[in-house]
Design a protein around this motif. Structure first.
Motif, PDB file in Angstrom:
ATOM      1  N   ARG A 119       0.836  -1.202   0.000  1.00 60.92           N
ATOM      2  CA  ARG A 119       0.000   0.000   0.000  1.00 60.92           C
ATOM      3  C   ARG A 119       0.872   1.253   0.000  1.00 60.92           C
ATOM      4  NH1 ARG A 119      -5.328   0.119   2.021  1.00 60.92           N
ATOM      5  NH2 ARG A 119      -6.304  -1.789   1.330  1.00 60.92           N
ATOM      6  N   MET A 120       1.937   1.220   0.779  1.00 62.29           N
ATOM      7  CA  MET A 120       2.869   2.343   0.779  1.00 62.29           C
ATOM      8  C   MET A 120       3.512   2.501  -0.597  1.00 62.29           C
ATOM      9  SD  MET A 120       2.779   3.875   3.695  1.00 62.29           S
ATOM     10  CE  MET A 120       4.178   4.931   3.340  1.00 62.29           C
ATOM     11  N   GLU A 121       3.860   1.393  -1.230  1.00 61.92           N
ATOM     12  CA  GLU A 121       4.459   1.455  -2.562  1.00 61.92           C
ATOM     13  C   GLU A 121       3.465   1.996  -3.582  1.00 61.92           C
ATOM     14  OE1 GLU A 121       5.670  -2.602  -2.920  1.00 61.92           O
ATOM     15  OE2 GLU A 121       7.657  -2.230  -2.025  1.00 61.92           O
ATOM     16  N   HIS A 122       2.188   1.615  -3.439  1.00 59.33           N
ATOM     17  CA  HIS A 122       1.150   2.173  -4.319  1.00 59.33           C
ATOM     18  C   HIS A 122       1.079   3.689  -4.161  1.00 59.33           C
ATOM     19  CE1 HIS A 122      -2.867   2.773  -6.136  1.00 59.33           C
ATOM     20  NE2 HIS A 122      -3.050   3.605  -5.116  1.00 59.33           N
ATOM     21  N   ASN A 123       1.072   4.176  -2.915  1.00 62.90           N
ATOM     22  CA  ASN A 123       0.971   5.614  -2.664  1.00 62.90           C
ATOM     23  C   ASN A 123       2.186   6.353  -3.201  1.00 62.90           C
ATOM     24  OD1 ASN A 123      -1.449   5.059  -1.411  1.00 62.90           O
ATOM     25  ND2 ASN A 123      -0.638   5.194   0.672  1.00 62.90           N
ATOM     26  N   GLY A 125       4.043   5.343  -5.651  1.00 62.17           N
ATOM     27  CA  GLY A 125       3.949   5.293  -7.108  1.00 62.17           C
ATOM     28  C   GLY A 125       3.048   6.377  -7.654  1.00 62.17           C
ATOM     29  N   TYR A 126       1.932   6.619  -6.981  1.00 62.78           N
ATOM     30  CA  TYR A 126       1.041   7.694  -7.442  1.00 62.78           C
ATOM     31  C   TYR A 126       1.740   9.047  -7.350  1.00 62.78           C
ATOM     32  CZ  TYR A 126      -2.711  11.034  -7.827  1.00 62.78           C
ATOM     33  OH  TYR A 126      -3.483  12.103  -8.233  1.00 62.78           O
ATOM     34  N   LYS A 128       4.916   9.693  -7.405  1.00 63.18           N
ATOM     35  CA  LYS A 128       5.965   9.797  -8.421  1.00 63.18           C
ATOM     36  C   LYS A 128       5.376  10.122  -9.786  1.00 63.18           C
ATOM     37  CE  LYS A 128       9.337   6.681  -6.276  1.00 63.18           C
ATOM     38  NZ  LYS A 128      10.009   5.362  -6.358  1.00 63.18           N
ATOM     39  N   SER A 129       4.213   9.556 -10.072  1.00 60.20           N
ATOM     40  CA  SER A 129       3.570   9.796 -11.366  1.00 60.20           C
ATOM     41  C   SER A 129       2.883  11.147 -11.428  1.00 60.20           C
ATOM     42  CB  SER A 129       2.539   8.689 -11.642  1.00 60.20           C
ATOM     43  OG  SER A 129       3.160   7.426 -11.692  1.00 60.20           O
ATOM     44  N   ASN A 130       2.705  11.779 -10.287  1.00 63.61           N
ATOM     45  CA  ASN A 130       2.018  13.068 -10.218  1.00 63.61           C
ATOM     46  C   ASN A 130       2.865  14.040  -9.396  1.00 63.61           C
ATOM     47  OD1 ASN A 130      -0.984  12.505 -11.308  1.00 63.61           O
ATOM     48  ND2 ASN A 130      -0.252  10.720 -10.160  1.00 63.61           N
ATOM     49  N   PRO A 131       3.970  14.512  -9.973  1.00 64.00           N
ATOM     50  CA  PRO A 131       4.932  15.316  -9.212  1.00 64.00           C
ATOM     51  C   PRO A 131       4.389  16.651  -8.730  1.00 64.00           C
ATOM     52  CG  PRO A 131       5.486  15.279 -11.544  1.00 64.00           C
ATOM     53  CD  PRO A 131       4.412  14.261 -11.349  1.00 64.00           C
ATOM     54  N   ALA A 132       3.244  17.099  -9.258  1.00 66.70           N
ATOM     55  CA  ALA A 132       2.657  18.353  -8.779  1.00 66.70           C
ATOM     56  C   ALA A 132       1.797  18.149  -7.535  1.00 66.70           C
ATOM     57  CB  ALA A 132       1.812  18.992  -9.884  1.00 66.70           C
ATOM     58  N   ILE A 166       9.662   8.903   1.922  1.00 65.51           N
ATOM     59  CA  ILE A 166      10.939   9.535   1.569  1.00 65.51           C
ATOM     60  C   ILE A 166      11.940   8.469   1.115  1.00 65.51           C
ATOM     61  CG2 ILE A 166      12.920  10.785   2.521  1.00 65.51           C
ATOM     62  CD1 ILE A 166      10.893  12.293   4.318  1.00 65.51           C
ATOM     63  N   GLU A 167      11.978   7.339   1.818  1.00 62.87           N
ATOM     64  CA  GLU A 167      12.873   6.245   1.413  1.00 62.87           C
ATOM     65  C   GLU A 167      12.515   5.714   0.033  1.00 62.87           C
ATOM     66  OE1 GLU A 167      12.957   3.194   4.359  1.00 62.87           O
ATOM     67  OE2 GLU A 167      13.697   4.512   5.940  1.00 62.87           O
ATOM     68  N   LEU A 168      11.223   5.813  -0.316  1.00 58.62           N
ATOM     69  CA  LEU A 168      10.776   5.344  -1.630  1.00 58.62           C
ATOM     70  C   LEU A 168      10.966   6.404  -2.714  1.00 58.62           C
ATOM     71  CD1 LEU A 168       7.526   3.401  -0.623  1.00 58.62           C
ATOM     72  CD2 LEU A 168       9.706   2.420  -1.372  1.00 58.62           C
ATOM     73  N   GLY A 169      11.567   7.544  -2.362  1.00 61.52           N
ATOM     74  CA  GLY A 169      11.938   8.526  -3.371  1.00 61.52           C
ATOM     75  C   GLY A 169      11.051   9.749  -3.465  1.00 61.52           C
ATOM     76  N   ILE A 170      10.133   9.934  -2.516  1.00 58.79           N
ATOM     77  CA  ILE A 170       9.272  11.109  -2.531  1.00 58.79           C
ATOM     78  C   ILE A 170       9.960  12.240  -1.758  1.00 58.79           C
ATOM     79  CG2 ILE A 170       6.982  12.013  -2.017  1.00 58.79           C
ATOM     80  CD1 ILE A 170       7.139   9.693  -4.099  1.00 58.79           C
ATOM     81  N   GLU A 171       9.973  13.427  -2.329  1.00 54.32           N
ATOM     82  CA  GLU A 171      10.650  14.555  -1.708  1.00 54.32           C
ATOM     83  C   GLU A 171       9.960  14.940  -0.403  1.00 54.32           C
ATOM     84  OE1 GLU A 171       9.386  14.438  -4.710  1.00 54.32           O
ATOM     85  OE2 GLU A 171      10.935  14.883  -6.212  1.00 54.32           O
TER      86      GLU A 171
END
Length: 206
Positions: A119-123, A125-126, A128-132, A166-171
């Motif tokens: 579920r965290m990976e799904h969130n 992923g969203y 990352k696909s929607n950087p705004a 953050i560990e999954l790459g979200i700023e």
């Protein structure tokens, strides 16, 4: 001292000991093995009436949570366009935005369970696909325990989810956290099922 006097004294002492023993405080070990400095969510559990299964104790299974579908589109005949106050919506999304998935926690814990990682990976992923898009993570607890403890627990739950994103790459600047503790229960009953649903992080898209 005759035998009858000794008998009366013995009975009186025995009665006092039994009374004192019945009124003494009982120490109840917390569910968590972690040391606590305050009461956890669970200050007044009546163990004589709780016949919980393992599923009830650890929260909804990944299979039951997956009944909504990974993309959060349907649950049976439930449509994504249904009322967000409906029980179906709340069971599927909590208070999360429809693009996101809530995560659930064990009693008095703020560790992300293995069955919630997808579920965290799904969130992530969203996002990352929607950087705004930015996200607010709302930490919640069930009603058992002091308000202060549950607010702190909700904050820990929100913060651990933020760190995971953050560990999954979200700023980091894209993520805010807030704790509601027990103040905004999604389900207001006092059953184990209600408590399971209320031990939750929601993810709100901004």
């Amino acid at each position: 001292m005759n035998a009858s006097t000794r008998l009366v004294i013995t009975c009186a002492v025995t009665g006092l000991l039994l009374f004192a023993g019945g009124c003494s405080d009982k120490n109840i070990n917390p569910y968590s093995s972690q040391p606590q400095t305050n009461m956890p969510e669970g200050k007044s559990i009546d163990y004589s009436t709780t016949q919980g299964t393992i599923t009830e104790e650890i929260g909804p299974s990944e299979e039951s949570l997956d009944s909504a579908g990974r993309n959060g589109e349907t649950i049976g005949s439930f449509s994504i366009n249904n009322d967000q106050n409906s029980e179906e919506y709340k069971l599927t999304y909590g208070r999360s935005s429809i693009q996101m998935q809530p995560i659930y926690f064990n009693f008095d814990q703020s560790i992300i369970r293995d069955d919630q990682i997808s579920r965290m990976e799904h969130n992530a992923g969203y996002l990352k696909s929607n950087p705004a898009s930015n996200v607010v993570i709302e930490g919640n607890s069930d009603e058992r325990g002091t308000n202060e403890y549950n607010l702190a627990l909700g904050e820990r739950r929100a913060q651990v989810a933020k760190n995971y994103l953050i560990e999954l790459g979200i700023e980091e600047y894209r993520i805010r956290t807030v704790s509601y503790g027990e103040e905004r229960p999604l389900f207001t009953g006092q059953t184990e099922s209600d408590y399971i649903q209320n031990r939750r992080d929601d993810f709100i898209i901004e």
